[in-house]
Scaffold this active site. Structure first.
Site, PDB file in Angstrom:
ATOM      1  N   VAL A 157      27.824 -34.150 127.804  1.00 31.38           N
ATOM      2  CA  VAL A 157      28.539 -33.649 128.974  1.00 31.38           C
ATOM      3  C   VAL A 157      29.454 -34.756 129.469  1.00 31.38           C
ATOM      4  O   VAL A 157      29.044 -35.917 129.587  1.00 31.38           O
ATOM      5  CB  VAL A 157      27.555 -33.219 130.089  1.00 31.38           C
ATOM      6  CG1 VAL A 157      28.305 -32.792 131.340  1.00 31.38           C
ATOM      7  CG2 VAL A 157      26.640 -32.099 129.592  1.00 31.38           C
ATOM      8  N   ASN A 202      17.242 -43.157 127.499  1.00 27.34           N
ATOM      9  CA  ASN A 202      17.956 -42.055 128.153  1.00 27.34           C
ATOM     10  C   ASN A 202      16.983 -41.242 129.005  1.00 27.34           C
ATOM     11  O   ASN A 202      16.566 -40.139 128.650  1.00 27.34           O
ATOM     12  CB  ASN A 202      18.650 -41.178 127.104  1.00 27.34           C
ATOM     13  CG  ASN A 202      19.639 -40.216 127.726  1.00 27.34           C
ATOM     14  OD1 ASN A 202      19.586 -39.935 128.915  1.00 27.34           O
ATOM     15  ND2 ASN A 202      20.528 -39.692 126.899  1.00 27.34           N
ATOM     16  N   TYR A 251      14.536 -32.643 128.844  1.00 32.57           N
ATOM     17  CA  TYR A 251      13.834 -32.037 127.712  1.00 32.57           C
ATOM     18  C   TYR A 251      12.383 -31.732 128.064  1.00 32.57           C
ATOM     19  O   TYR A 251      11.860 -30.677 127.704  1.00 32.57           O
ATOM     20  CB  TYR A 251      13.928 -32.928 126.477  1.00 32.57           C
ATOM     21  CG  TYR A 251      15.353 -33.181 126.025  1.00 32.57           C
ATOM     22  CD1 TYR A 251      16.334 -32.204 126.121  1.00 32.57           C
ATOM     23  CD2 TYR A 251      15.726 -34.415 125.516  1.00 32.57           C
ATOM     24  CE1 TYR A 251      17.636 -32.444 125.729  1.00 32.57           C
ATOM     25  CE2 TYR A 251      17.028 -34.658 125.106  1.00 32.57           C
ATOM     26  CZ  TYR A 251      17.980 -33.671 125.213  1.00 32.57           C
ATOM     27  OH  TYR A 251      19.271 -33.914 124.812  1.00 32.57           O
ATOM     28  N   ILE A 273      24.231 -33.301 122.058  1.00 27.55           N
ATOM     29  CA  ILE A 273      24.548 -32.572 123.279  1.00 27.55           C
ATOM     30  C   ILE A 273      25.206 -33.597 124.192  1.00 27.55           C
ATOM     31  O   ILE A 273      24.729 -34.729 124.312  1.00 27.55           O
ATOM     32  CB  ILE A 273      23.317 -31.916 123.930  1.00 27.55           C
ATOM     33  CG1 ILE A 273      23.737 -31.148 125.195  1.00 27.55           C
ATOM     34  CG2 ILE A 273      22.203 -32.905 124.171  1.00 27.55           C
ATOM     35  CD1 ILE A 273      22.673 -30.227 125.743  1.00 27.55           C
ATOM     36  N   GLU A 324      16.156 -35.638 118.813  1.00 26.02           N
ATOM     37  CA  GLU A 324      15.775 -37.035 119.035  1.00 26.02           C
ATOM     38  C   GLU A 324      16.655 -37.554 120.156  1.00 26.02           C
ATOM     39  O   GLU A 324      17.789 -37.108 120.330  1.00 26.02           O
ATOM     40  CB  GLU A 324      15.933 -37.866 117.768  1.00 26.02           C
ATOM     41  CG  GLU A 324      17.307 -37.806 117.183  1.00 26.02           C
ATOM     42  CD  GLU A 324      17.331 -38.102 115.698  1.00 26.02           C
ATOM     43  OE1 GLU A 324      18.398 -38.559 115.262  1.00 26.02           O
ATOM     44  OE2 GLU A 324      16.353 -37.894 114.995  1.00 26.02           O
TER      45      GLU A 324
END
Length: 147
Positions: A69, A106, A113, A67, A101
């Site tokens: 951005v 991060n 999450y 994912i 994962e």
């Protein structure tokens, strides 16, 4: 706006990955994610791709492969919008859980999450490359349930 992506968008996805990740997926790797068990969705602003998510699903198990951005669009809840979209999409399939994962460093992704209901289930030691060596991957999962 979120749309299903095709392999034609792979170069734009790779450009975003290069801008956003220290060790991005290669164009070839992204292109390989348009097969039978994959779904790729993109977030658009004014017809420009600004984020994407790649999901692999095999029967009841789905995994977020990536994912991402674009840095110019971060902080606008695009990551959360993509994750919400994926969960809604997976409700229409036989998926029972989402796995992912994330780099232990991060903190923004980990916070997102956790906010979305993912729980930590393990750790892969030395999984991700860094400029200084390697770092661990935090394994997370979330059951998929109708709201």
């Amino acid at each position: 706006m979120i749309e299903l992506l095709t392999q034609a968008q792979a170069p734009a996805m790779a450009k975003i990955a290069i801008a956003a990740h220290s060790h991005p997926m290669s164009l070839a790797s992204i292109e390989s994610c348009f097969g039978r068990f994959y779904s790729c969705f993109g977030a658009y602003q004014e017809e420009v791709l600004v984020g994407f998510v790649i999901v692999h699903q095999l029967f009841e198990e789905s995994s977020i492969i990536d994912i991402c951005v674009d840095p110019s669009a971060q902080g606008q809840h695009i990551g959360q919008t993509l994750m919400d979209y994926i969960e809604a999409f997976l409700l229409t399939t036989e998926a029972e859980q989402i796995l992912l994962e994330v780099r232990q460093s991060n903190s923004a992704a980990l916070a997102l999450y956790r906010k979305l209901g993912f729980i930590e289930t393990g750790c892969r030691k030395g999984y991700y490359p860094t400029d200084a060596g390697v770092e661990d991957a935090i394994l997370m999962q979330k059951p998929i349930m109708a709201h």
